[in-house]
Structure formats: C-alpha cells, structure tokens
Motif scaffolding. Structure first.
Motif, PDB file in Angstrom:
ATOM      1  N   UNK A 116       0.847  -1.199   0.000  1.00 14.88           N
ATOM      2  CA  UNK A 116       0.000   0.000   0.000  1.00 14.88           C
ATOM      3  C   UNK A 116       0.885   1.253   0.000  1.00 14.88           C
ATOM      4  N   UNK A 117       1.937   1.231   0.826  1.00 13.24           N
ATOM      5  CA  UNK A 117       2.847   2.394   0.867  1.00 13.24           C
ATOM      6  C   UNK A 117       3.509   2.605  -0.488  1.00 13.24           C
ATOM      7  N   UNK A 118       3.935   1.507  -1.119  1.00 14.05           N
ATOM      8  CA  UNK A 118       4.590   1.627  -2.436  1.00 14.05           C
ATOM      9  C   UNK A 118       3.624   2.226  -3.459  1.00 14.05           C
ATOM     10  N   UNK A 119       2.398   1.709  -3.464  1.00 16.33           N
ATOM     11  CA  UNK A 119       1.422   2.195  -4.444  1.00 16.33           C
ATOM     12  C   UNK A 119       1.097   3.670  -4.190  1.00 16.33           C
ATOM     13  N   UNK A 440     -19.052  -5.325  -2.453  1.00 19.15           N
ATOM     14  CA  UNK A 440     -18.083  -4.416  -3.081  1.00 19.15           C
ATOM     15  C   UNK A 440     -16.882  -5.144  -3.664  1.00 19.15           C
ATOM     16  N   UNK A 441     -16.649  -6.369  -3.180  1.00 17.53           N
ATOM     17  CA  UNK A 441     -15.521  -7.173  -3.667  1.00 17.53           C
ATOM     18  C   UNK A 441     -16.081  -8.561  -3.953  1.00 17.53           C
ATOM     19  N   UNK A 454      -3.712  -1.896  -5.091  1.00 23.31           N
ATOM     20  CA  UNK A 454      -4.077  -0.965  -6.160  1.00 23.31           C
ATOM     21  C   UNK A 454      -5.512  -1.146  -6.636  1.00 23.31           C
ATOM     22  N   UNK A 455      -6.291  -1.993  -5.938  1.00 20.74           N
ATOM     23  CA  UNK A 455      -7.709  -2.120  -6.280  1.00 20.74           C
ATOM     24  C   UNK A 455      -8.555  -1.533  -5.150  1.00 20.74           C
ATOM     25  N   UNK A 456      -9.732  -0.986  -5.498  1.00 23.23           N
ATOM     26  CA  UNK A 456     -10.595  -0.429  -4.443  1.00 23.23           C
ATOM     27  C   UNK A 456     -11.030  -1.504  -3.458  1.00 23.23           C
ATOM     28  N   UNK A 471      -6.480   1.674  -3.709  1.00 25.29           N
ATOM     29  CA  UNK A 471      -6.552   1.956  -5.141  1.00 25.29           C
ATOM     30  C   UNK A 471      -6.455   3.460  -5.396  1.00 25.29           C
ATOM     31  N   UNK A 472      -6.468   3.803  -6.661  1.00 21.31           N
ATOM     32  CA  UNK A 472      -6.349   5.201  -7.074  1.00 21.31           C
ATOM     33  C   UNK A 472      -7.502   6.043  -6.516  1.00 21.31           C
ATOM     34  N   UNK A 473      -8.696   5.431  -6.475  1.00 23.90           N
ATOM     35  CA  UNK A 473      -9.893   6.155  -6.030  1.00 23.90           C
ATOM     36  C   UNK A 473      -9.831   6.577  -4.572  1.00 23.90           C
ATOM     37  N   UNK A 474      -8.945   5.983  -3.778  1.00 21.82           N
ATOM     38  CA  UNK A 474      -8.847   6.359  -2.359  1.00 21.82           C
ATOM     39  C   UNK A 474      -8.563   7.845  -2.199  1.00 21.82           C
ATOM     40  N   UNK A 475      -7.872   8.400  -3.198  1.00 25.43           N
ATOM     41  CA  UNK A 475      -7.510   9.814  -3.130  1.00 25.43           C
ATOM     42  C   UNK A 475      -8.752  10.712  -3.224  1.00 25.43           C
ATOM     43  N   UNK A 476      -9.833  10.194  -3.825  1.00 23.99           N
ATOM     44  CA  UNK A 476     -11.035  11.022  -3.992  1.00 23.99           C
ATOM     45  C   UNK A 476     -11.624  11.421  -2.643  1.00 23.99           C
TER      46      UNK A 476
END
Ligand code: NAD
Length: 498
Positions: A116-119, A440-441, A454-456, A471-476
């Motif tokens: 998670x830290x790397x991503x 959700x999963x 890297x997945x929600x 995942x990328x969406x966490x930033x939202x």
C-alpha cells in the motif's frame, strides 16, 4: 526530527513529532490474548484535551505540508515502505503478541501494508485533475485535486498495521494532515507503524496519534470543528453514530464496517479447491477479518460431500499461540469477543446441526488464552441469526439451497455487502453472479479474503458508506476537486455560451 518512541510497554501519544506520555491517570492493560500472563501494552485513556492538542498540531502543520510538492510527499512514503520491509518480522511479532493472529498472518498484513505504501508513494506523481474543452472561445478549463486540511482516522484492532496505513498513506500523499485514534486492543502496533512513518521523514504534526477510549478520544476527534473529514473502520454500531455526527456537522465521512461474506458453491465446482478456500476464509485470523467467509451457500446435490471435505480439513487445524510457527489459528482477540463467539455457538446448537468444534478450548496453554475451536454448523436456516449476524469469530454456517437462483437470493439476503466468492466453472453463472452479487468485492474460484493495494476495497449496503478505500480512487475521499476557468481572450465577455 521526531524523537523515537520509547520501547517500554506504556503506549504514548504522538503529537507534533514527539512521543508524549498521556497525563491521564486511567490506564488499561492489553494482555496477549494467547497468554494472558503477559502484559503487552499499557494504554492510557487520553483526555479530550490531549486529542485537541493533536488536532491543533495537525492544523498548524497543514499549510507547509499542503505546499510540499506531491511527488516529494510520495517519496517519504516510498522510504517508509523500505523501512517497513526491513522491519517486517519485528512488527509482525508485536502484532501477533498484541492482537493474537498467527505470525504468518501478521507477516502477510505487514507485507500488504508495504504494498500500500509503495502504491500510494506513486500517487504523489499521479495526483492529476482533468482538462476539458471550454464552451467559450479562448478559455481553458481544468480541475485540480486539493487537500482538505485535518482528517480524523479511527481504526479497529483486527488490522492494526494495514488499516492505519491504508488511511494515512492516501490522506498525507494528498496533502492532508491527520490524527489517528487506533483501537486500544492493538495500540502499540499502531504506534510502531507511525514510528516508521516518522523515521521515513514525515514532518512533525503531519501525522499524530492519540490513544484512548472510543467515546472520549474518538468522539472528540469526530466532533472537533477543525477536523474536515473522518475515515472510520469498525463496527456498524459505532460507524453509524460517527456517520450521524459527521452529517450533523457537514463533515465528509467514510465508514467501512461489518461483513457476512458468502462463499457460494455450485454443483459443477471443483470441490477440493472450494473446500480449501472455505477453511482458509473461515478460520484464518480466527475468523476475525471483515472479509472472512462466514457463510457457505451450497447446492444440495453436493452438500453432504462438501461438508465432509471441509470438516476433515478444519479438524487438522492447530489452535494455539500464533508465535508458534505450526499453529494455524490463534485466539479470539479479547474476553468480549470470545463471549460473543460462545453465545452464538450455544444458540446455534439448538437451531442447526453442529458438525465440528463448538467449544472453548481448555487445558494446558489454552487455559491462559481465549481459544475457541474452529466451528461449523450445517443446515443453517437462511434467516437465522447464525446466517445473518456478523459474529467475527471462527464460526462457519452452511446454508443449503436447491439451485443457483436460490443461492443468489440467500447470498444477497443479509444487510452487509463486503466480500463474496463463487466456486463454479460455468461461464454463464459466473458472469450472472458477478452481475447480481451485492458486495463491493467478489472473487471467482478464490477465497473471500484478501485484496490488492491498487484495487478499491470496501462494501455496499450496511457495510460501507462514503467512498472506497485503497486503489487510485482512495484519493477522492481525501481531496476536494476545484474547477478552474481561465479566460485568455483579454476582452469582456458579451454573452454567455450557456
Ligand atoms: P469498533 O467499532 O468497536 O471500534 C473501532 C474504533 O472505533 C476503535 O478505535 C474504537 O475505539 C473507536 N470507537 C468506539 N466508539 C467510538 C465513538 N463513540 N466515537 C468514535 N470512535 C469510537 O470495532 P472493532 O471491534 O475495533 O473492529 C471490528 C469491526 O471492524 C468488525 O465489525 C469488522 O467487520 C470491522 N472491520 C471492517 C473492515 C472493512 O473494511 N469493512 C475492516 C476491518 C474491520
């Protein structure tokens, strides 16, 4: 430069880059749930005033952290990933002693946190908005993502490294400053995790941690006017209260809560694979994962054979102190959890067929901890509390169904919607399941547990409100979007195009 956290058992608060002893005289002991003779941590119940100091430190640190370039913020996370990788065994051992999961499970959790830290480190270079064509001539329109300010993070005991990491990393790479309130049942593990982040170079005040009771320390964090958003993981009882309080104060809230995850087995499935996945999903980490397999939903035609296969595998599981490397399943986390497990087990004996376990383990080293045997109930009624409630222990319910449609109906019949799994080789049913399952999963031919950095990650229905984590969406969740219009005509606008 942050002062290092002292190694003694007393858990300290991390405020403005310093590990400070709480002034509270109220301290709770956290004993190793596999060996109650060992006190692992002394957790002070910090005062609301101490929480307010942490929030103030985060507020003051915000302007310069916000102005630090996002790629530079990300590089600090990359260093934290390296440090965590180097110290993974030390951290995993503490996690096992404090929370109880086996060393293997603990190591898996730490490695997941490294991922998670790397991503999230890379997200510092991807914190992009969009450009859109303007409807006006010589106008440039685009969006930017900006941090919100101080964010409150409240976490449970069952993943005391990875849940703080998967909230802290996106929050700070986006430019926010945070205050973490970890669970008192795994506070030292959370403290060690923060220590790594501080050592990696997160500046003073950007991450803060206050240990204490949910109601006092956690409540102060949720209610404080300087806290712009709250990200919570834990039970529905607590999460719904936080969501309510957040709504009253117009705060952005993200609450990830319980699960009652089904593993559906169709008659054409590879039963060997499905049985392995069932045992792993139900009993790894003592069933104390939000994504644990707590229900098997199986077509009647293969149910007898399948239940036998699951029982014979689960019988071989060794229960004990997770520091012993041949142990498969550790203890329940605490007295309250083992009481819950035993209450459901006793109730289940009257309404379903107990086919394995069903007892609190006693004798020898078991007497010093909270040990329950892996427990399986067959012929569980779909609407019974065994099949509906999140028990959060090593208690598996088998619900038999006549066909695929009934399996879908049963799988979706609970209030939760976190994870699910289907075992089948029938392409049409696999895709129908993916379309209709309310989680959700979802997994096909693999266990209900697990998720990649890297997945929600998160749930539907009563499991989750707010946006997905990871995942990328966490930033939202951790950013505000600003729409920008730049007019380079150099002239007064006569008419609007819209
Ligand atoms: P919990 O709700 O009892 O506690 C979670 C956190 O909330 C703790 O830090 C606690 O001190 C704090 N808290 C308690 N009362 C509070 C209040 N009034 N105000 C503010 N904070 C308060 O949960 P738990 O027992 O630590 O964790 C187990 C639960 O977590 C299970 O239901 C499990 O399914 C859920 N969980 C969900 C996910 C997910 O992603 N969906 C992941 C892990 C765990």
């Amino acid at each position: 430069m942050a002062t290092p956290a002292p190694n003694e058992r007393l858990c300290r608060n991390f405020i403005d880059g310093e590990w400070v002893a709480s002034r509270s005289a109220r301290v709770v002991e956290r004993r190793n749930p596999a060996n109650l003779d060992e006190i692992v941590t002394l957790v002070p119940l910090s005062t609301p005033e101490e929480m307010r100091q942490a929030i103030e430190a985060a507020r003051k640190a915000f302007p310069s952290w916000r102005d630090t370039p996002a790629p530079a913020r990300g590089r600090i996370l990359a260093r934290a990933a390296q440090l965590m990788e180097q110290r993974k065994e030390e951290l995993a051992r503490l996690l096992t002693r404090e929370e109880g999961k086996t060393f293997k499970d603990a190591l898996g959790e730490v490695i997941k946190s490294v991922r998670v830290l790397e991503f999230m480190a890379g997200e510092g270079t991807r914190l992009a908005g969009e450009t859109m064509p303007s409807d006006l001539p010589k106008n440039f329109a685009y969006t930017i993502k900006q941090p919100m300010g101080v964010v409150g993070l409240i976490t449970p005991w069952n993943f005391p490294v990875s849940i703080p990491v998967w909230k802290i990393a996106p929050a700070i790479v986006a430019g926010n400053t945070v205050v973490l309130k970890p669970s008192t049942f795994a506070a030292q593990t959370a403290a060690k995790t923060l220590e790594l982040l501080a050592e990696a170079g997160v500046p003073a005040g950007v991450i803060n941690m206050v240990v204490g009771s949910g109601r006092e320390a956690g409540g102060t964090l949720v209610e404080h006017p300087d806290v712009r958003a709250v990200s919570f993981t834990g039970s529905n009882a607590v999460g719904s209260g936080i969501y309510h309080t957040g709504a009253e104060r117009m705060k952005k809230c993200q609450c990830e809560m319980g699960g009652k995850n089904p593993l559906v087995v169709l008659r054409d499935a590879d039963l060997e694979l499905a049985a392995d996945a069932t045992v792993f999903g139900a009993f790894a980490s003592t069933g104390q994962r939000c994504t644990a397999t707590s229900r098997v939903v199986i077509e009647e035609g293969v149910a007898d054979r399948f239940v036998e296969m699951v029982v014979s595998r689960a019988k071989k599981w060794k229960v004990g102190n997770g520091l012993e490397l041949d142990v498969d399943m550790g203890p329940a986390v605490n007295e309250q959890q083992i009481e819950t497990d035993m209450r459901y087990i006793e109730m289940g004996k009257g309404v379903a067929k107990l086919v394995l376990g069903g007892e609190r383990l006693a004798g020898g080293a078991w007497d010093r901890g909270y040990f329950v045997s892996p427990t399986i109930f067959d012929h569980v009624a779909r609407d019974s509390s065994l099949a509906q409630d999140e028990i959060f222990g090593p208690v598996l319910s088998v619900v038999r169904v006549k066909d695929f449609d009934e399996a879908m109906d049963v799988a979706n019949s609970v209030k939760y919607g976190l994870s699910s799994s289907l075992y089948s080789n029938d392409a049409a049913r696999i895709f129908a399941f993916i379309d209709r399952i309310e989680t959700g999963i979802t997994h096909v031919n693999s266990p209900t547990v697990g998720g990649e950095a890297h997945l929600p990650f998160g749930g539907m229905k009563a499991t989750g409100v707010g946006m997905r984590e990871m995942g990328h969406g966490a930033l939202d969740f951790f950013t505000e979007v600003k729409s920008v219009y730049i007019d380079y005509t150099g002239s007064r606008r006569e008419t609007r195009a819209y």
